[in-house]
Structures are given as structure tokens and as C-alpha cells.
Design an enzyme around this catalytic site. Structure first.
Site, PDB file in Angstrom:
ATOM      1  N   GLU A  70     -29.514 -14.997  -1.119  1.00 13.43           N
ATOM      2  CA  GLU A  70     -28.693 -16.195  -1.225  1.00 13.43           C
ATOM      3  C   GLU A  70     -29.476 -17.494  -1.431  1.00 13.43           C
ATOM      4  OE1 GLU A  70     -25.283 -16.297  -1.260  1.00 13.43           O
ATOM      5  OE2 GLU A  70     -25.407 -14.108  -1.338  1.00 13.43           O
ATOM      6  N   SER A  91      28.354   6.349   6.495  1.00 11.77           N
ATOM      7  CA  SER A  91      28.883   7.379   7.396  1.00 11.77           C
ATOM      8  C   SER A  91      28.109   7.497   8.698  1.00 11.77           C
ATOM      9  CB  SER A  91      28.888   8.733   6.685  1.00 11.77           C
ATOM     10  OG  SER A  91      29.772   8.699   5.589  1.00 11.77           O
TER      11      SER A  91
END
Length: 793
Positions: A116, A488
Site C-alpha cells: 500500500e 382454505s
């Protein structure tokens, strides 16, 4: 010197003077140009410095205070656990184990610096050499390079948004300078290495070491350190578990950079390249409990506010991790089985693939970043497409070939003259699922949704809760938020009310046609039908419920009165205003949630008690002190909703449904008779339900579209929802003894093999209903031919 030599010498001198006097005439122009250029550069530099000064004067005072960095105290997340101590959710600051810089191995620090910011200890927060190098590389087309230093990344991660604007970049630079002025290099690196996100829900390298390698950071090797150091650039792309090929390439880059910066020797680099990394094994069946965890989060937030995310609360749910995983898999299987019967809607997107094979992998990785894997539904990009074979590349770089039956779901997309918008071709983004024997099938993400919930009927403890197909796709919790018609599956509550009015399991009721005007239905004239369109005439009430006969349910409701049935339904936890007192209530035309249905069916399962669902059993702080606890105890008389004998007779009727009725496949597949339930299919097949129980667990499955539309002419609760329920119960009831005989409560007697309330024996109850109504006779052969002729015309 002779006289003859002098003229020659004078001529040479003259020639030399001519040359020397001529040089400034052409050489002076570059000098002037250089002077002008120098003046221009100086003016530009002054302008830049002036702009920088103005930026500093305007922006610097507005920079956020960095006290949070100088006194860094990571916030402890809210953690959600299952009843068996499995972590199923974290909210607030993600998983992080703060580690002081002195305890972070040097090799880990060096790997991060190499990847980095190699000049971290040399620059003052902004690496001007790095900026120049990145700019020249980007300008020359040699590839994109970043120039953010570790300090700048700390500034961005703590204080700034992710938007890519010049203003944010200026603030990033200024903040970096301010941070460098306040903190030491070691402090800055410590912040970075504890704060950065590294995938697998891990923040900071200590957590990442545990997440990827299952080991503490202090035991990290050079190879492992290089792998972890490669993650900050793109945690998803370089995740070694998900994308091993790309992760290894990134690891090699980091090792080369470590060698270039003299952090490791060539021998160490070679040894690291040879080391085979062993990753922390993932669970065979990940516990997907996102909907349950989110529901718990909302409940905790309502009690503790924003503090819930920072004080390290540990919340224990009633969820059982095995039941939860089973429910999740069962629902997804049910939905995907339905999806296989649907028409192929085409690829999710199309990608232009480069002609250069070396560039294809990067292009595919970029494209699939917008189409992540959905658990077992893998995303891929088609490389080769023909009617008999499709070759695709998955997100992890694996290349798979699909042939034969694996192409059947997408046959329409492979047709040469098919719709161009749905056609499978090179570059198509598709979904694939792996089957038995490493075979692959092309499928698609479903549009239909579903829900599943399971409760302990004695205590109300929620054992499993799956609020939809995929929480990432939709946060809408269908278990608690979806108001749907129950169809139902609501009939048992009408039948329960009828038992109190003198109806018995042997009451003979006519399954014959009915017609009602607008005043009766509350809307418009109504001529209801049975699901199969047939009428079977007189039959016992028990048989009518098992076969889910609509005409019988309507006649029962008409006899007992819709208002009475409406009030009776509130005993089960239903809202009266959600079930208008019309005859359509007999067919489940009201509105319920799956959680309501589970609570209501629990009343039958536990002998007549209405118990409230319980999701959170205990909350403790970060030190283990109990802040809140719910005792899971059997219900009391105060919670009684219906008499034990009513629940007993209803259990008997619901048991018949699973023995000989619309849910008979449940008994066959589970190989046990102590199961009870009812299928539900709404008008036009908009919703498919199954609600049922064994006395130790009640569960409800629902499938339907968010915007209601037909599931299909032949799609029913028994065909869609019941298989989900069966798959769950197969695991949930493993080891649970079969209950051969239900305990018989007071107030019921058995007569001629049937159960009755003791006051309704000897024909004292309702013996029959609607027998005067005629059942249409079947047409004669001549009439049938005439009808067919009319349709043919």
C-alpha cells in the site's frame, strides 16, 4: 613566421572571428525561449501555491477534529446469537479485534507497507513522488495506479465519503497532513491496520487472520501476511476463498514488492510461493438467519436506541440453528422447484468480451461484481453458446460446461430464432446451480417470494424464521409484514366455531352449487366453485375439510353466521377488521401474516392456548450481565383461547387432512401419523399455503408474488407450500417419538368410531345441512358432444 604564412594566418583568424560572431545569432533564440518557459513555470508555481494557500485558508479550518483518532476506542457491535450460541448477526461496527501496533508482527506490517505505501515512513502524509509516478503511469497508458498513502486512507476511512470528487480528494490530502501533524507514524499505522475492511465481515488484520486462516495474527507466515496485505485494494475481488486465482496473483505481487523493498530475502519469497495456504473452513450449512437477526435488531433498537450498536450487547434468540438452516434450505428448494416450471426470462445482462483471451478474466470479474453469487445460485458469463452446450466462467474463475438436461430450463433462450432480448449468447450473464455428480444447470433468479416460520406451540418460542428467498434482494420480511389471503388454510377456524354451534365431524353437509346476490357477499353477485369444479353431494364434515370443499365451508358459515365466526377467529389472534363478516370469509378472503397463522395453529397444537411469539430470550452487556430475560414457560389459564375439547376435535379433523385429504403426501413422506394441518390455495392461485403441526412444533409455509398474480393454473398449496413444510419437518421431527394417541380431554366421547362433544351425541347436534339442494347431474354423452361442438365453433 615567413611572409607567406601571415596572410594565411590572418585569413584563418578572420574566419574564426566570423564563426564566433555568427553563433549567438541562432543560439540566442533557445535561451530566450527557455527564459520565457522558466518565467511561465514560475508564474504557474506561484499560482498553484497561491491556490493551495487559498484552499488551506478556506478548507483547513473546516476540517473535522481528529480527536477520535488520538483517543481511538473501537465501538463494540450488537451481536445476535441463536439459542445454541451460533452467531447469526452483527450490527454496528463490524467484527474487529483491536491489536496494538507493538503486537502486530513485523512481517504483517511490512507486507502492508509493500502493498500500500512503501515510502510511508519517509513522506509527510502525501507521497509526492508517488503522485508523480502514478500520474505518469496513468498518462502513458501503462496502467492505472493509485497515489493514496496509508495516512490518506485513514483520513478517508474515518472521516470522508467514498465519492470520487476533486473536493473530497483535497480534503483527504489536507486531513492527511493534519493527522501526520498530530500522530506518530506508528499510531497512524496502528489505526489503519485495525480499521480497514478486509472481507469475510472482518475489520482489521487480527480479525482477518482469524476469518481466513483460523489463527491468531501473531502466528502469521510470510505467505499468509502477503495474502492478507493484498486485500485492502479490493476485498471482494482478491478474497482467496471466493476468488482464489485472483487472490494468488495479488499475493505474488505483494511478495515481489516485499522483496524489492528488502523486507524479505529471495529465499523467503520462494518459500512463501511454495507454501500451500489452508483457509479457515466454512460451515457446511451456513446459518442464514438474516430476517430473524434484523427483526431482533429492530426490537433491541426500539429499547436501547442508537446505543444498541456501541455498547457490546449480546442478544440470544430462541432460534435453533439447525432448524433455521433447514427452513432456509427447504424454502429455497421449494421456490427453485417452482421456478424450473417457469418460462425463461433471459440473461441478467450482456457483457462485451474482449477478443484478447488474456483480458477476458479481468472483464468477467468486473462484470460479475454487479451480479454476486446468490448462495447456491452462482453467477457466470457465457463464453461459448450453442443449442447443445454452454461454457461459462464463474465468479471465482472456474470454467464450467453445461449440456443435456442442464440446458432444459433455458431452451427458449437457446433457440436460433428466439427473442433477441432473452437469447443466450456469448457474454450473457447467467445463473448456474450445481447438482449431483458435479453436473450444472442453467437457471434464473426467482421472481416469486416465500416465507416460513416455526414455533414451539407450548412457549411461543420462534424456532425458525425465513422472511423471503434472499435478504440481500429484499429486506421485506414476509413472515411478519406480508398481509395475504389465507385461502382454505383459514377454514379450520370456521369449523372450530361450528363445533360450538352443534356441528360434529359426522354432520352431513351437501357439496352442491350455491349462488348469492350482492347483499350477501358485500360486493357483487357470487357463484362460488370448488377448486376442481366438481360437486360431490352430501358428505360428512370430516371428509369435507379433508377434501377442502368450498361449498361445504360456505354452508357452515352461513348456518353459524359470519359475525359469530368473525368474533370466534379473534380468539386465535386474528384481527376482526381484517376479516369482514361476509360469506367469502369461509374461503379465506381476509388478510393474515404467516406469523399470525403459526400463532393461530399453535392454539390447536397446545390444547387451546393463545401464546405470543417470542424471538428474544436474553440480552446481556459486554461483561455478561443480564439486562433482560424472557422465561420460556408453558401457557397459563389466562392465555386460554378455546376449550381443550374443541382443540382435540380440530386436531382429529386436521389429522384426517394429512391422512386422506389434500395433504396426504405428508404422512406418506414423513412416515408418521401424528401430524396435522391444512393446505390453502386462494382464488386464482395467487397464494399457496400449508399450515400444520406436530404437537412439539407448528410451522407455516407460504409462496406467492409480492405483487399478487397467478402462480399457475395447477399450482396449489399442496403442490407448492406442503413440500417445503415436509422438508422442514423431516429434520425437525428427527428423534421425536411418534404420538400414537392424543390425550382425550373431558367433555368428549367416542361413538361409532367418531368423536363428539358429549352434549351432541345421539343426533343431539346438527345432523345435516343443505340436503335439499340438488347436485347437477353429469351430462349425457349426447349433451357432452353438443357442448364440445359449441366450443369448436
Amino acid at each position: 613566421m615567413s611572409e607567406s604564412e601571415r596572410p594565411a594566418k590572418r585569413a584563418a583568424a578572420a574566419s574564426s572571428r566570423d564563426k564566433s560572431s555568427a553563433r549567438p545569432l541562432w543560439a540566442a533564440w533557445p535561451l530566450r525561449a527557455l527564459a520565457a518557459l522558466a518565467t511561465l513555470l514560475a508564474a504557474t508555481a506561484v499560482s498553484v501555491l497561491l491556490l493551495v494557500a487559498i484552499a488551506l485558508a478556506v478548507a483547513y479550518p473546516n476540517l473535522p477534529a481528529i480527536g477520535g483518532l488520538t483517543d481511538y476506542q473501537p465501538k463494540l457491535p450488537l451481536r445476535i446469537y441463536s439459542a445454541d450460541a451460533v452467531l447469526i448477526g452483527e450490527f454496528g461496527e463490524e467484527r474487529r479485534d483491536f491489536t496494538p501496533i507493538a503486537e502486530i508482527p513485523k512481517v504483517m506490517q511490512q507486507a502492508v507497507l509493500a502493498a500500500e505505501d512503501a515510502r510511508f515512513y519517509e513522506h509527510g502524509g502525501v507521497d509526492y513522488k508517488g503522485v508523480l509516478r502514478a500520474g505518469m503511469a496513468n498518462f502513458s497508458g501503462l496502467g492505472s495506479q493509485g497515489a493514496s498513502t496509508i495516512t490518506m486512507q485513514v483520513a478517508k476511512n474515518f472521516y470522508l465519503s467514498t465519492e470520487k470528487t476533486l473536493t473530497r480528494k483535497i480534503y483527504e490530502v489536507l486531513l492527511a497532513l493534519k493527522i501526520e501533524n498530530k500522530l506518530s507514524k506508528d499510531q497512524i499505522l496502528e489505526l489503519y491496520m485495525n480499521q480497514i475492511y478486509l472481507g469475510q465481515r472482518a475489520y482489521g488484520f487480527a480479525s482477518a487472520s482469524e476469518a481466513y486462516f483460523g489463527k491468531p495474527l501473531k502466528n502469521i507466515t510470510v505467505a499468509e501476511a502477503a495474502m492478507l496485505a493484498g486485500l485492502p485494494k479490493a476485498p471482494s475481488t482478491f478474497n482467496p476463498i471466493v476468488n482464489p486465482k485472483r487472490a494468488i496473483a495479488r499475493q505474488h505481487y505483494v511478495l515481489d514488492r516485499m522483496l524489492e523493498n528488502d523486507f524479505i530475502t529471495p529465499a523467503q519469497r520462494d518459500a512463501a510461493l511454495e507454501q500451500k495456504l489452508i483457509y479457515h473452513p466454512r460451515q457446511e450449512l451456513p446459518v442464514h438467519a438474516e430476517y430473524a437477526a434484523e427483526t431482533a435488531r429492530q426490537l433491541v433498537f426500539n429499547q436501547y436506541g442508537a446505543e444498541a450498536y456501541t455498547r457490546g450487547l449480546n442478544v440470544t434468540l430462541t432460534i435453533d440453528s439447525v432448524d433455521q438452516a433447514t427452513a432456509y434450505r427447504a424454502l429455497r428448494k421449494g421456490i427453485m422447484t417452482y421456478e424450473q416450471r417457469q418460462f425463461y426470462r433471459g440473461p441478467e445482462a450482456y457483457v462485451d468480451l474482449p477478443a484478447d483471451p488474456a483480458q477476458i478474466d479481468a472483464r468477467i470479474a468486473e462484470a460479475l461484481a454487479d451480479h454476486p453469487d446468490n448462495d447456491e445460485l452462482r453467477a457466470g458469463v457465457a463464453l461459448e453458446v450453442s443449442p447443445k452446450k454452454v461454457v461459462a466462467v464463474l465468479q471465482d474463475g472456474e470454467q464450467v460446461t453445461v449440456t443435456g438436461a442442464g440446458l432444459k430450463p433455458v431452451e427458449s433462450g437457446l433457440a436460433e430464432k428466439g427473442n433477441p432480448k432473452t437469447q443466450l449468447r456469448r457474454g450473457a450473464v447467467i445463473r448456474l446451480v450445481k447438482g449431483d455428480k458435479d453436473s450444472w444447470t442453467i437457471t434464473q433468479l426467482p421472481e416469486v417470494e416465500g416465507a416460513f416460520v416455526a414455533l414451539d406451540p407450548q412457549t411461543g418460542a420462534v424456532r425458525a424464521l425465513v422472511g423471503g428467498f434472499d435478504h440481500a434482494k429484499s429486506k421485506f420480511n414476509h413472515v411478519t409484514q406480508a398481509w395475504r389471503q389465507p385461502g382454505s388454510s383459514f377454514k379450520p377456524f370456521i369449523y372450530s366455531a361450528a363445533l360450538e354451534k352443534g356441528f360434529t365431524p359426522s354432520t352431513i353437509i351437501n357439496d352442491a352449487p350455491l349462488f348469492f346476490d350482492a347483499d350477501t357477499t358485500g360486493s357483487q353477485p357470487w357463484e362460488p366453485k370448488n377448486y376442481d369444479g366438481k360437486f360431490e353431494g352430501p358428505m360428512p364434515l370430516r371428509t369435507a375439510l379433508a377434501k377442502s370443499k368450498n361449498m361445504v365451508s360456505i354452508r357452515i358459515l352461513q348456518a353459524i353466521g359470519p359475525e359469530y365466526a368473525q368474533q370466534w377467529a379473534t380468539r386465535f389472534g386474528f384481527d376482526a377488521d381484517k376479516h369482514p363478516a361476509y360469506l367469502t370469509m369461509a374461503l379465506g378472503a381476509g388478510s393474515v401474516t404467516p406469523m399470525q397463522m403459526a400463532t393461530a395453529y399453535a392454539v390447536f397444537a397446545n390444547g387451546g392456548y393463545l401464546v405470543n411469539p417470542v424471538l428474544i430470550s436474553k440480552i446481556t452487556d459486554d461483561r455478561g450481565h443480564v439486562l433482560n430475560e424472557t422465561k420460556l414457560e408453558p401457557p397459563t389459564d389466562a392465555e386460554r383461547a378455546i376449550e381443550p375439547r374443541n382443540a382435540f376435535l380440530m386436531n382429529s379433523l386436521l389429522q384426517e387432512v394429512t391422512r386422506s385429504g389434500t395433504a396426504a403426501s405428508a404422512k406418506v413422506k414423513l412416515q408418521r401419523g401424528d401430524i396435522f394441518g391444512k393446505t390453502g390455495t386462494t382464488n386464482d392461485s395467487l397464494d399457496a399455503w400449508f399450515a400444520g403441526f406436530q404437537r412439539s412444533v407448528v410451522a407455516v409455509a407460504w409462496i406467492g408474488y409480492d405483487t399478487p398474480r397467478k402462480l399457475g393454473a395447477r399450482e396449489t398449496g399442496g403442490g407448492l407450500a406442503l413440500p417445503v413444510w415436509i422438508d422442514f419437518m423431516r429434520v425437525a421431527l428427527k428423534g421425536v417419538p411418534v404420538e400414537e394417541q392424543m390425550p382425550v380431554p373431558a367433555g368428549v366421547v367416542q361413538q361409532n368410531g367418531e368423536w363428539y362433544f358429549d352434549e351432541f351425541t345421539q343426533d343431539a347436534g346438527v345432523s345435516s345441512l343443505g340436503l335439499d339442494d340438488k347436485v347437477p347431474e353429469a351430462p349425457t354423452e349426447e349433451e357432452r358432444r353438443s357442448i364440445l361442438d359449441i366450443f369448436r365453433r
